[in-house]
Structures are given as C-alpha cells and as structure tokens.
Design a protein around this motif. Structure first.
Motif, PDB file in Angstrom:
ATOM      1  N   GLY A 142       0.923  -0.909   0.165  1.00  0.00           N
ATOM      2  CA  GLY A 142      -0.284  -0.062  -0.085  1.00  0.00           C
ATOM      3  C   GLY A 142       0.871   0.709   0.030  1.00  0.00           C
ATOM      4  N   ALA A 143       1.840   1.143   0.586  1.00  0.00           N
ATOM      5  CA  ALA A 143       2.662   2.413   0.977  1.00  0.00           C
ATOM      6  C   ALA A 143       3.205   2.549  -0.878  1.00  0.00           C
ATOM      7  CB  ALA A 143       3.658   2.213   1.573  1.00  0.00           C
ATOM      8  N   TRP A 170      10.169  -5.733   0.336  1.00  0.00           N
ATOM      9  CA  TRP A 170      11.345  -4.409   2.106  1.00  0.00           C
ATOM     10  C   TRP A 170      11.912  -3.485   0.809  1.00  0.00           C
ATOM     11  CZ3 TRP A 170       9.766  -3.918   6.293  1.00  0.00           C
ATOM     12  CH2 TRP A 170       9.490  -4.242   7.570  1.00  0.00           C
ATOM     13  N   ALA A 171      12.245  -4.196   0.457  1.00  0.00           N
ATOM     14  CA  ALA A 171      13.321  -3.258  -1.012  1.00  0.00           C
ATOM     15  C   ALA A 171      12.216  -2.451  -1.623  1.00  0.00           C
ATOM     16  CB  ALA A 171      13.933  -4.608  -2.038  1.00  0.00           C
ATOM     17  N   THR A 172      11.062  -2.626  -1.578  1.00  0.00           N
ATOM     18  CA  THR A 172      10.287  -1.337  -2.416  1.00  0.00           C
ATOM     19  C   THR A 172      10.094  -0.608  -1.268  1.00  0.00           C
ATOM     20  OG1 THR A 172       8.052  -3.225  -2.228  1.00  0.00           O
ATOM     21  CG2 THR A 172       9.399  -3.644  -4.152  1.00  0.00           C
ATOM     22  N   GLY A 173      10.201  -1.177  -0.364  1.00  0.00           N
ATOM     23  CA  GLY A 173       9.124   0.012   1.024  1.00  0.00           C
ATOM     24  C   GLY A 173      10.805   1.074   1.232  1.00  0.00           C
ATOM     25  N   ILE A 174      12.065   0.437   1.480  1.00  0.00           N
ATOM     26  CA  ILE A 174      13.095   1.224   1.421  1.00  0.00           C
ATOM     27  C   ILE A 174      13.363   2.195   0.418  1.00  0.00           C
ATOM     28  CG2 ILE A 174      15.462   1.110   1.405  1.00  0.00           C
ATOM     29  CD1 ILE A 174      15.326  -2.060   2.987  1.00  0.00           C
ATOM     30  N   MET A 234       2.436   1.385  -3.412  1.00  0.00           N
ATOM     31  CA  MET A 234       1.681   2.227  -4.207  1.00  0.00           C
ATOM     32  C   MET A 234       1.444   3.686  -4.231  1.00  0.00           C
ATOM     33  SD  MET A 234      -0.567  -1.379  -5.168  1.00  0.00           S
ATOM     34  CE  MET A 234      -1.963  -0.901  -6.391  1.00  0.00           C
ATOM     35  N   ALA A 235       1.056   4.028  -2.886  1.00  0.00           N
ATOM     36  CA  ALA A 235       0.636   5.296  -3.118  1.00  0.00           C
ATOM     37  C   ALA A 235       2.386   6.866  -3.147  1.00  0.00           C
ATOM     38  CB  ALA A 235       0.740   5.637  -1.334  1.00  0.00           C
ATOM     39  N   VAL A 236       2.791   6.284  -2.496  1.00  0.00           N
ATOM     40  CA  VAL A 236       4.263   6.354  -3.565  1.00  0.00           C
ATOM     41  C   VAL A 236       4.623   6.627  -4.795  1.00  0.00           C
ATOM     42  CG1 VAL A 236       6.822   7.210  -3.331  1.00  0.00           C
ATOM     43  CG2 VAL A 236       5.837   6.519  -1.378  1.00  0.00           C
ATOM     44  N   ALA A 237       4.593   5.456  -5.228  1.00  0.00           N
ATOM     45  CA  ALA A 237       3.853   5.158  -6.357  1.00  0.00           C
ATOM     46  C   ALA A 237       3.106   6.315  -7.932  1.00  0.00           C
ATOM     47  CB  ALA A 237       4.226   3.762  -7.540  1.00  0.00           C
TER      48      ALA A 237
END
Length: 197
Positions: free
Chosen positions: A61-62, A188-192, A64-67
C-alpha cells in the motif's frame, strides 16, 4: 500549499496501528493473543503467516501510494495513477507470460519480469502521450484507460486460451492470503525505495 494538521497525522498513525493489530487477529487458523508467548500453534501462525501477510499489505500500500504520487508529479496530471497508464496491466501480462513460459522460475525472477514489464508499459504510454498537445491534460487519463484496456484484453485472451483466467484475476485484485514467510521479503526493498523516494 495545504498541510494536514499534526493531530490528523497522529490519528492516521493510531488508525494504522489499530488496523495492523486487527489484521494480525483475522484469519482462518485459530489464534489466541494469550498463547503468543508460549510455544504453541498461535506463535507459528503469527510468525509464518499473519505477520508476513500484514507487512506485505502495508509495504504494498505504501509503495503504491508513493508510485502514484511520483507518476502524478512526472506527468503533471493529478488524474494519472499506475493502473491508468498500463503499468499494472503490463505487470500482469509479464507475470502471466513468465508463468506460462517458465513455470519453474523462482519467485524473484517472476517479480523482476513483472516489474520490468510494468516499466516497459509505462514507457510506451509516455511515448503515446508525447504526441498530445500540452493543453490536452484531460486526454492523458483517457489515453491511459484505452492503453491499459488493450493490454488487459491481450492478457485476458492469453489467460483464457491457457485456462488461467482465475489466476489472472487473483493477481489483478491483489490477494494476500497466500503470503507466507519467505515469499514476501522482496517487498522490503520496495518499501525502502518508497521511503527514499
């Protein structure tokens, strides 16, 4: 520029923590918070299934929001989002082709192909909208919807011919029920990356 009051940010954080705890409590397997700190099935359910699933949901979710925010900034259009420019549909098509052509490929390879397919789809969309006049900002989402629909139609046809429509639907709707320990760590990589962005 409009800024949210700090109490709204705090309320959002509290709501996120409450929903995180609710997500940990919900599932098919029996789970008791009281048995969490003893060697029991509840502990295995928590660490093998519930925590990975909840982390995967939050990280996805985080990210996708940033993207979506980055895409709106790059395209200078508030109506644009990843599923509207063919990125989501291209990722599903890439994953479908990878599953058909190399079914034994590791999860990391399938995810990488889906990510590259999404980038290619987005680049093709950007090439399409370069032909639009700068004053036609409302045309950008319409072109994106048509472009995404064409890619989705191709993916649906391939899935139909190979009896994979149900699997394609699960990918497109975002099913997190199969997320287990060892199958989500790439998020976790996408979150970072989202945090860095």
């Amino acid at each position: 520029m409009f800024h949210k009051p700090s109490f709204l940010n705090a309320a959002n954080g509290v709501a996120l923590l409450i929903l995180f705890a609710v997500s940990l409590s919900v599932g098919v397997a029996d789970f008791k918070w009281s048995a969490l700190f003893s060697l029991s099935d509840s502990q295995q359910v928590m660490f093998i299934s519930r925590l990975p699933r909840t982390f995967a949901i939050v990280l996805t979710g985080a990210s996708m929001a940033v993207a979506g925010m980055i895409m709106q900034i790059l395209m200078r259009n508030r109506f644009v989002e990843p599923s509207m420019v063919g990125a989501s549909q291209s990722a599903a098509l890439g994953l479908l082709l990878m599953t058909l052509l190399l079914p034994a490929a590791p999860l990391l390879a399938k995810m990488s192909v889906a990510a590259v397919a999404a980038l290619i789809g987005m680049l093709v969309f950007m090439l399409l909208i370069r032909r639009l006049p700068p004053t036609a900002q409302l045309m950008v989402p319409l072109v994106g919807i048509i472009f995404g629909g064409v890619i989705e139609a191709v993916a649906t046809f391939i899935a139909y011919e190979n009896e994979m429509l149900q699997m394609l639907g699960v990918w497109q709707q975002g099913d997190f029920s199969g997320v287990l320990l060892g199958r989500y760590e790439l998020l976790w990589a996408t979150g970072i990356l989202a945090l860095f962005a």
